[in-house]
Design a protein around this motif. Structure first.
Motif, mmCIF file in Angstrom:
data_model
loop_
_atom_site.group_PDB
_atom_site.id
_atom_site.type_symbol
_atom_site.label_atom_id
_atom_site.label_comp_id
_atom_site.label_asym_id
_atom_site.label_seq_id
_atom_site.Cartn_x
_atom_site.Cartn_y
_atom_site.Cartn_z
ATOM 1 N N PRO A 251 12.176 15.471 9.605
ATOM 2 C CA PRO A 251 12.599 14.884 8.259
ATOM 3 C C PRO A 251 11.815 15.661 7.113
ATOM 4 C CG PRO A 251 11.176 13.495 9.395
ATOM 5 C CD PRO A 251 11.727 14.456 10.510
ATOM 6 N N GLU A 252 12.352 15.807 6.022
ATOM 7 C CA GLU A 252 11.917 16.623 4.848
ATOM 8 C C GLU A 252 10.662 15.801 4.362
ATOM 9 O OE1 GLU A 252 14.098 17.894 1.309
ATOM 10 O OE2 GLU A 252 15.807 17.990 2.606
ATOM 11 N N ARG A 253 9.912 16.828 3.971
ATOM 12 C CA ARG A 253 8.408 16.162 3.218
ATOM 13 C C ARG A 253 8.532 16.577 2.078
ATOM 14 N NH1 ARG A 253 4.524 17.929 4.530
ATOM 15 N NH2 ARG A 253 3.157 16.107 4.032
ATOM 16 N N GLY A 254 7.176 16.370 1.497
ATOM 17 C CA GLY A 254 6.854 16.763 -0.027
ATOM 18 C C GLY A 254 7.374 15.666 -0.973
ATOM 19 N N VAL A 255 8.369 14.936 -0.598
ATOM 20 C CA VAL A 255 8.807 13.906 -1.743
ATOM 21 C C VAL A 255 7.782 12.561 -1.344
ATOM 22 C CG1 VAL A 255 10.877 14.514 -2.456
ATOM 23 C CG2 VAL A 255 10.442 13.459 -0.197
ATOM 24 N N GLN A 256 6.659 12.629 -1.494
ATOM 25 C CA GLN A 256 5.428 11.537 -1.122
ATOM 26 C C GLN A 256 5.296 10.523 -2.143
ATOM 27 O OE1 GLN A 256 4.235 11.258 2.012
ATOM 28 N NE2 GLN A 256 4.662 13.051 2.977
ATOM 29 N N ALA A 257 5.920 10.962 -3.317
ATOM 30 C CA ALA A 257 5.185 10.078 -4.269
ATOM 31 C C ALA A 257 6.065 8.725 -4.657
ATOM 32 C CB ALA A 257 5.342 10.896 -5.767
ATOM 33 N N ALA A 258 6.977 8.495 -3.622
ATOM 34 C CA ALA A 258 7.595 7.281 -3.932
ATOM 35 C C ALA A 258 6.598 6.120 -4.059
ATOM 36 C CB ALA A 258 8.598 6.899 -2.990
ATOM 37 N N SER A 259 6.495 5.169 -5.139
ATOM 38 C CA SER A 259 5.313 4.330 -5.039
ATOM 39 C C SER A 259 5.728 2.860 -4.517
ATOM 40 C CB SER A 259 5.042 4.041 -6.594
ATOM 41 O OG SER A 259 6.428 4.054 -7.359
ATOM 42 N N VAL A 260 4.851 2.018 -4.690
ATOM 43 C CA VAL A 260 4.777 0.775 -4.051
ATOM 44 C C VAL A 260 6.029 0.070 -4.844
ATOM 45 C CG1 VAL A 260 3.638 -1.270 -3.704
ATOM 46 C CG2 VAL A 260 2.572 0.732 -3.350
ATOM 47 N N ALA A 261 7.009 -0.568 -4.364
ATOM 48 C CA ALA A 261 7.926 -1.307 -5.231
ATOM 49 C C ALA A 261 7.371 -2.332 -6.058
ATOM 50 C CB ALA A 261 8.928 -1.963 -4.016
ATOM 51 N N ALA A 262 7.723 -2.453 -7.452
ATOM 52 C CA ALA A 262 7.253 -3.456 -8.377
ATOM 53 C C ALA A 262 7.501 -4.630 -7.756
ATOM 54 C CB ALA A 262 7.971 -3.440 -9.604
ATOM 55 N N THR A 263 6.534 -5.841 -7.506
ATOM 56 C CA THR A 263 6.970 -6.823 -7.163
ATOM 57 C C THR A 263 7.155 -8.047 -8.208
ATOM 58 O OG1 THR A 263 5.167 -6.067 -5.524
ATOM 59 C CG2 THR A 263 5.796 -8.351 -5.064
ATOM 60 N N PRO A 264 8.005 -8.777 -7.825
ATOM 61 C CA PRO A 264 8.227 -9.845 -8.847
ATOM 62 C C PRO A 264 7.174 -10.711 -8.532
ATOM 63 C CG PRO A 264 9.943 -9.877 -7.245
ATOM 64 C CD PRO A 264 9.259 -8.774 -6.888
ATOM 65 N N ARG A 265 6.429 -11.383 -9.538
ATOM 66 C CA ARG A 265 5.470 -12.407 -9.139
ATOM 67 C C ARG A 265 6.023 -13.851 -9.192
ATOM 68 N NH1 ARG A 265 0.485 -11.672 -11.369
ATOM 69 N NH2 ARG A 265 0.102 -13.604 -10.486
ATOM 70 N N ALA A 266 5.465 -14.465 -8.609
ATOM 71 C CA ALA A 266 5.794 -15.913 -8.493
ATOM 72 C C ALA A 266 5.155 -16.813 -9.638
ATOM 73 C CB ALA A 266 5.110 -16.793 -7.035
ATOM 74 N N SER A 267 5.700 -17.487 -10.233
ATOM 75 C CA SER A 267 5.428 -18.049 -11.592
ATOM 76 C C SER A 267 4.060 -18.873 -11.492
ATOM 77 C CB SER A 267 6.545 -19.184 -11.956
ATOM 78 O OG SER A 267 6.564 -20.129 -10.848
ATOM 79 N N GLU A 268 3.598 -19.417 -10.331
ATOM 80 C CA GLU A 268 2.370 -20.413 -10.412
ATOM 81 C C GLU A 268 1.661 -19.613 -9.122
ATOM 82 O OE1 GLU A 268 1.996 -24.586 -10.846
ATOM 83 O OE2 GLU A 268 3.805 -23.919 -12.075
ATOM 84 N N ARG A 269 0.512 -19.744 -9.400
ATOM 85 C CA ARG A 269 -0.414 -19.420 -8.015
ATOM 86 C C ARG A 269 -0.861 -20.626 -7.561
ATOM 87 N NH1 ARG A 269 -6.395 -16.950 -8.874
ATOM 88 N NH2 ARG A 269 -6.442 -17.478 -6.522
ATOM 89 N N PRO A 270 -0.743 -20.887 -6.068
ATOM 90 C CA PRO A 270 -1.388 -22.364 -5.664
ATOM 91 C C PRO A 270 -2.902 -22.387 -6.086
ATOM 92 C CG PRO A 270 -0.349 -20.952 -3.856
ATOM 93 C CD PRO A 270 -0.420 -19.893 -5.146
ATOM 94 N N ALA A 271 -3.301 -23.563 -5.983
ATOM 95 C CA ALA A 271 -4.800 -23.664 -6.265
ATOM 96 C C ALA A 271 -5.653 -23.257 -5.147
ATOM 97 C CB ALA A 271 -5.036 -25.243 -6.630
ATOM 98 N N ILE A 272 -7.011 -22.742 -5.797
ATOM 99 C CA ILE A 272 -7.749 -22.507 -4.441
ATOM 100 C C ILE A 272 -8.385 -23.732 -3.590
ATOM 101 C CG2 ILE A 272 -9.980 -21.527 -4.021
ATOM 102 C CD1 ILE A 272 -9.645 -19.719 -6.269
ATOM 103 N N GLY A 273 -8.038 -23.632 -2.437
ATOM 104 C CA GLY A 273 -8.376 -24.778 -1.458
ATOM 105 C C GLY A 273 -9.633 -24.778 -0.936
#
Lengths: 295, 605, 234
Positions: free
Chosen positions: B337-359
């Protein structure tokens, strides 16, 4: 009591024999970090060389050392340079193991091809003469082996401790990358070490050939015990190999006499397995990383 | 140790991009296997029969060996033990009037017991030491077989009673023997294929490649290797029984022989170690050469064929380290497989609207003490992690952070103190082994990345996914999903060893994410990734937290520490020197002194 | 004195350095700044000959050293003090130092160099007969630096000299490096303590994901926004 002392003496003589065969192996093991499964075959070649040279030149077998040891140095150096060195960067140990196993198989069968399956008897040159020491009898050749083994241990120690090359060898064993950064040609050190290890077994061969009949399989007989000795003594420890060899010699001798001669090997290999499993660094070794040679 | 030919042969055909190739491979395989049976039948010559029977025998033995030596990477040179046990069991029982068809299974049972007893203590031996130990065991078996001559006949050996027919597995003609050994070979191949293409095979290869990473992924490394060695030993014993009937005479030197052990391993090596069909190919190529050499040259030149054997072995190792399978793959296989195109980044992640409270507390480190030699690596370290919280662990190199992680995941046992984890049911338990921690939902990454180098990216992540799924298909699907989420989508079929450090760091996280842990221990995952990716990785971690996962992160990238963590613990020389909110901790004079340095403060001022 | 032109290098199939070019002039102190795993150590190891670049060219004093092995590079006068000390731990401190002058050009003057080096490192002098492995981390780093000096190198390269050391020891290590710098030595240094290193250096390179993204005078880098944000945590 006399029997006991005789069994003890036999054990020590056997120990000396194992020691002189194992010292080269532990040197290679400790520094090049390669388990040389063909080590026994180097011994076998050495014994055949002693046999042949003694026959051709009609000289005392011990004198053949000046021919046999250098030839084995070359054989060892060539093995390292052309078989092991290309595999040094291999990802797995099994590659090197198979390489030396293959070499071992090839050499045994080469000997079979040249000399046949019959045993070859090197003239004893008076080395099978019994010598009485107090209540026990040993062969003069056995005493020679003991003296040679002790001399070899001391000689190698001095070489590794006191000379620039010896220090370089130890440096390579302890930290290969750092040794390179000091300007040491690591590959050359490995070739040299493998050569010295093989030359040691060449020395052993000239001493053993007058006492034991030579056959293509003689190496296999010795090498398994040599592995036991090397593991017992702690890898790469030359002094450890000597002590380990004595221990194995005594176990062999006493179990052979008191338990039964056909079960000697079970005792020896049983001890080996116990050590390997319980204390893999050996009785006298310091660590499992095999990264040091303590002369 | 291996290449992935096995994987591509073994993988379900439908998933592969070029669907035509696997089918062609399958047809070729069927034809090849059929030929092994049909050629001797068609020729009908006694010697040809003998050669093909020997091929099947060694192909079967070697395939069985390969389950241990190849898949699990445990280089056994003692496999003749199991073969010998099968042979003796067969003949001894036959002398008692019991059919070898039953003796075969009795032998297999004894061999399994022997295999477990031998292997269990040897597993911690590596490389040459494992090989030496197996040789020593083989010698012990040989000597014992010679010694207990009442049972084994000792050095004189054992002869089979003259009973012919299918019931006794002894025949005048060669065809029935071929039928039997051919069938057994197929069984052996099927077993190897099944293992390699199921969870067990993935676990074995993972264990071989990186034992600690496999443990962290919840693999019971001892158990999977014991299963492998048991299957392998049982198969070898059954071949031993067959061969004893075929030879009609056995003796210890021939049955428990190092030469046989080496041969068994050698066919696998020459064919392609660790591949399903490598041992078969090795045997097909080498057995005829050796048998012909023995037949033609043996009489004239004793040792010639052995000499050739040894030389071939050395040459193969030097010039064809991946065996015939590797060479064939290079010739016919697709390009890397071709190499060299390593720079693909982490996909942008949609954030959930609210974080659960710390338990409530979910993990508690209780007075952890650990010494290495004279060094006090962690000194009375106590803290707790709350549910849904992100806790950062910072401190200078050598402060003991990774040691703490090792104790929090079962890789090290504290000298005193302990770790408690709340399980899914809400009860606190004290796991001890890496397996226990994984089982209870603790996942970790390693600071020094631990990829299963010879496996593809997809297979690496699948090892994590198998924690949740038994089925290969499900695990594959989960792995792909995780891979895309981590930005590893383009490299699914690339071998892990080809990735850059950044890629390997992501793979490390992907593997643990595929386990869906409840508690995540991240060891310097931000190191060596660029600024944009740090920001994306921060978002990814926040989104993981928002799903209710609790996280402890060792991190040097202060930007990440500041924006991620709810709480920071600072470790120095094995002791906690500060704890609190990130903004407060970076102003703490002790922390500035020990870790951030005065320059940090100056630069801030 | 040293130039790297379009170097690509890595381990096995993994490429770490992509098109790295840099140079060091005689008498200069140059630093490479970058995150963990960015390729700083790989750069030094490639120069030292421990890694062979897959493409590009390295010259030292006009000589092409791209294809030289580590021991040959040392002979020319390039010495790397490696990350994590890398002492011969079962050999004495004295033996370690003597190994330092294994290089032919240094061997003849071994004893003079030893006296000189020991005058720089009085603490090392007290430990000569001890096994290197029995020393503390800080002392080991001092021995490693002293061992590097024993080679009488023309170019001295430091790889993370403060790694894993307590801050107070780090301070001492930097004092020693400052002393060496003052003797006019040519130094290439990689160090996680970016702030301090940039203060000691003449010039710096910023390495990210195996590529040089920025180069400037050390002072300019210290006030560069990107450097401040990424490496000084500001």
């Amino acid at each position: 009591m006399e029997t006991f002392l005789q069994v003890l003496a036999n054990g020590l003589m056997l120990g000396a024999l194992f020691a002189i065969v194992s010292i080269g192996l532990t040197l290679i093991f400790g520094i090049v970090k390669v388990v040389n499964f063909a080590h026994g075959e180097f011994l076998m070649i050495g014994m055949y060389l002693t046999f042949v040279v003694t026959g051709w030149l009609g000289i005392h077998p011990l004198y053949t050392i000046v021919i046999v040891a250098p030839l084995l140095f070359l054989a060892g150096a060539a093995t390292q340079r052309f078989i092991i060195q290309p595999l040094m960067s291999a990802r797995d140990d099994h590659i090197q193991i198979f390489a030396t196993v293959g070499l071992s198989t090839a050499l045994i069968n080469l000997a079979l091809l040249i000399f046949g399956a019959d045993i070859a008897n090197t003239p004893s040159g008076g080395l099978r003469t019994p010598v009485e020491i107090g209540p026990v009898r040993v062969l003069s050749g056995q005493l020679f082996i003991l003296i040679a083994a002790i001399a070899l241990v001391i000689g190698l120690r001095l070489f590794l401790q006191k000379t620039q090359t010896g220090r370089a060898i130890r440096a390579v064993a302890q930290n290969r990358a750092a040794a390179q950064l000091m300007g040491i040609n690591v590959n050359r050190i490995y070739v040299l070490t493998f050569g010295i290890g093989a030359a040691c077994v060449g020395l052993a061969a000239t001493l053993i050939a007058p006492l034991y009949p030579t056959s293509p399989n003689i190496g296999t007989y010795f090498v398994l015990t040599a592995f036991v000795v090397v593991v017992l003594g702690g890898l790469g420890s030359i002094g450890g190999a000597f002590v380990g060899a004595m221990v194995i010699g005594l176990i062999d001798s006493f179990s052979g006499f008191y338990i039964g001669s056909d079960l000697r090997e079970v005792a020896v290999f049983g001890v080996f397995l116990l050590i390997l499993i319980l204390k893999p660094s050996g009785l006298f070794g310091k660590s499992l990383n095999l990264s040091h040679v303590s002369p | 140790m291996t290449d992935t030919t096995a994987a591509s042969l073994a993988a379900p055909a439908a998933d592969k991009p070029a669907a035509g190739r696997p089918r062609r491979n399958l047809i070729a395989l069927v034809l090849f296997l059929a030929a092994i049976f049909l050629v001797p039948v068609a020729i009908g010559d006694q010697f040809v029969y003998h050669v093909f029977i020997t091929i099947c025998l060694f192909a079967g033995l070697s395939t069985a060996w390969n389950i241990v030596g190849g898949f699990a990477g445990q280089l056994s040179l003692g496999h003749a033990i199991f073969y010998g046990i099968g042979a003796y069991a067969g003949i001894i029982l036959m002398n008692m009037g019991i059919s070898p068809w039953i003796g075969m299974f009795a032998g297999a049972a004894v061999a399994v017991v022997a295999a477990i007893v031998i292997s269990y203590p040897c597993f911690r031996l590596k490389g040459p030491f494992f090989a030496l130990a197996t040789i020593a065991f083989l010698e012990v078996f040989r000597v014992l077989a010679l010694h207990f001559s009442g049972l084994t006949g000792g050095a004189t050996g054992l002869m089979i009673p003259l009973k012919l027919g299918w019931e006794w597995m002894v025949f005048r003609e060669r065809l029935p023997a071929l039928v039997i050994v051919y069938g057994m070979m197929l069984v052996s191949l099927a077993a190897a294929w099944w293992i390699r293409s199921h969870r067990l095979g993935f676990y074995l290869v993972a264990t071989r490649e990186r034992e600690s990473a496999a443990q962290a992924a919840g693999v019971s490394t001892v158990k999977v290797r014991l299963i492998a060695v048991s299957v392998s030993a049982a198969l070898c014993a059954m071949f031993g029984t067959f061969h004893a009937m075929y030879l009609t005479f056995i003796e210890p030197a021939a049955m428990f022989s190092l030469t046989t052990s080496i041969q068994i391993a050698m066919f696998a090596l020459i064919g392609g170690i660790g591949t399903v069909f490598g041992p078969l190919i090795g045997a097909v190529f080498l057995v005829p050469v050796s048998e012909l050499a023995r037949g033609w040259l043996g009489a004239h030149a004793l040792g010639l064929h052995g000499f050739v054997y040894g030389i071939v072995l050395v040459l193969v190792v030097l010039f064809m380290p991946n065996g015939l399978m590797g060479a064939m793959k290079r010739m016919f296989g697709k390009a890397e497989p071709e190499r060299g195109v390593q720079a693909a980044s982490v996909a942008a992640t949609p954030r959930a609207s609210e974080r659960p409270a710390i338990g409530h507390e979910i993990m508690v480190a209780d007075h952890l003490d650990k010494h290495f030699g004279g060094l006090h690596v962690t000194n009375d370290v106590s803290f707790s992690l709350k549910e849904g919280e992100i806790l950062a662990l910072i401190g200078p190199n050598g402060a003991g952070k990774t040691t703490v992680f090792n104790m929090l995941s079962g890789f090290l046992t504290p000298d005193s103190g302990g770790v408690k984890v709340r399980d899914a049911a809400g009860n606190f338990v004290s796991p001890t082994t890496p397996g226990d921690f994984a089982a209870i939902g603790v996942g970790r990454t390693f600071q020094i990345v631990q990829p299963f180098a010879a496996m593809t990216v997809e297979e690496n992540i699948m090892v994590g996914a198998f924690h949740r799924f038994h089925d290969v298909g499900d695990a594959r699907e989960a792995a792909r999903e995780t891979a895309h989420r981590m930005g590893l989508g383009p490299w699914l079929n690339a071998e892990a060893r080809g990735l850059t450090i950044g890629g390997l760091k992501r793979l490390e996280v992907a593997r643990v994410m595929a386990m869906q842990p409840r508690i995540l221990l991240l060891d310097e995952v931000m190191a060596g990734i660029n600024q944009t990716d740090v920001r994306r990785a921060i978002d990814l971690m926040l989104s993981i937290r928002d799903t209710g996962v609790s996280i402890i992160a060792i991190e040097h990238v202060m930007q990440a520490v500041m924006s991620l963590s709810d709480r920071v613990i600072v470790l120095n020389s094995g002791q906690i020197i500060a704890e609190g909110k990130p903004q407060d901790v970076v102003r703490d004079p002790t922390v500035i002194e020990a870790y951030l340095g005065k320059e940090f403060t100056h630069a801030h001022a | 004195m040293l130039t790297l032109e379009n170097i690509h290098a890595g381990y096995g199939a993994t490429t770490i350095l992509q098109d790295v070019s840099l140079h060091v002039t005689a008498g200069e102190v140059v630093t490479i700044v970058g995150a963990n795993g960015a390729g700083k150590t790989t750069t030094l190891r490639t120069i030292a000959g421990l890694i062979r670049p897959s493409s590009g060219k390295i010259t030292f004093e006009g000589e092409d050293i791209t294809k030289l092995s580590a021991h040959e590079t040392v002979e020319l006068g390039v010495t790397l003090i490696p990350e994590g000390r890398q002492l011969f731990s079962d050999m004495t401190v004295l033996e370690n130092l003597l190994m330092g002058s294994y290089r032919k050009a240094a061997r003849a003057a071994q004893h003079d160099t030893l006296d000189y080096v020991l005058s720089l490192f009085p603490r090392v002098k007290e430990r000569l007969a001890q096994n290197a492995g029995s020393l503390s981390g800080g002392e080991q780093q001092m021995v490693a630096i002293a061992r590097g000096m024993m080679a009488k190198p023309k170019l001295l390269m430091f790889d993370e000299p403060s790694l894993g050391l307590a801050p107070i020891i780090v301070q001492q290590v930097f004092e020693v490096i400052d002393t060496i710098v003052k003797t006019g030595a040519t130094v290439l240094i990689v160090e996680q303590n970016v702030f301090h290193t940039l203060k000691a250096a003449d010039r710096g390179y910023v390495l990210e994901n195996g590529e040089i993204v920025l180069t400037d005078d050390a002072e300019a880098l210290l006030s560069n926004d990107h450097v401040r944000q990424a490496y000084l945590g500001i």
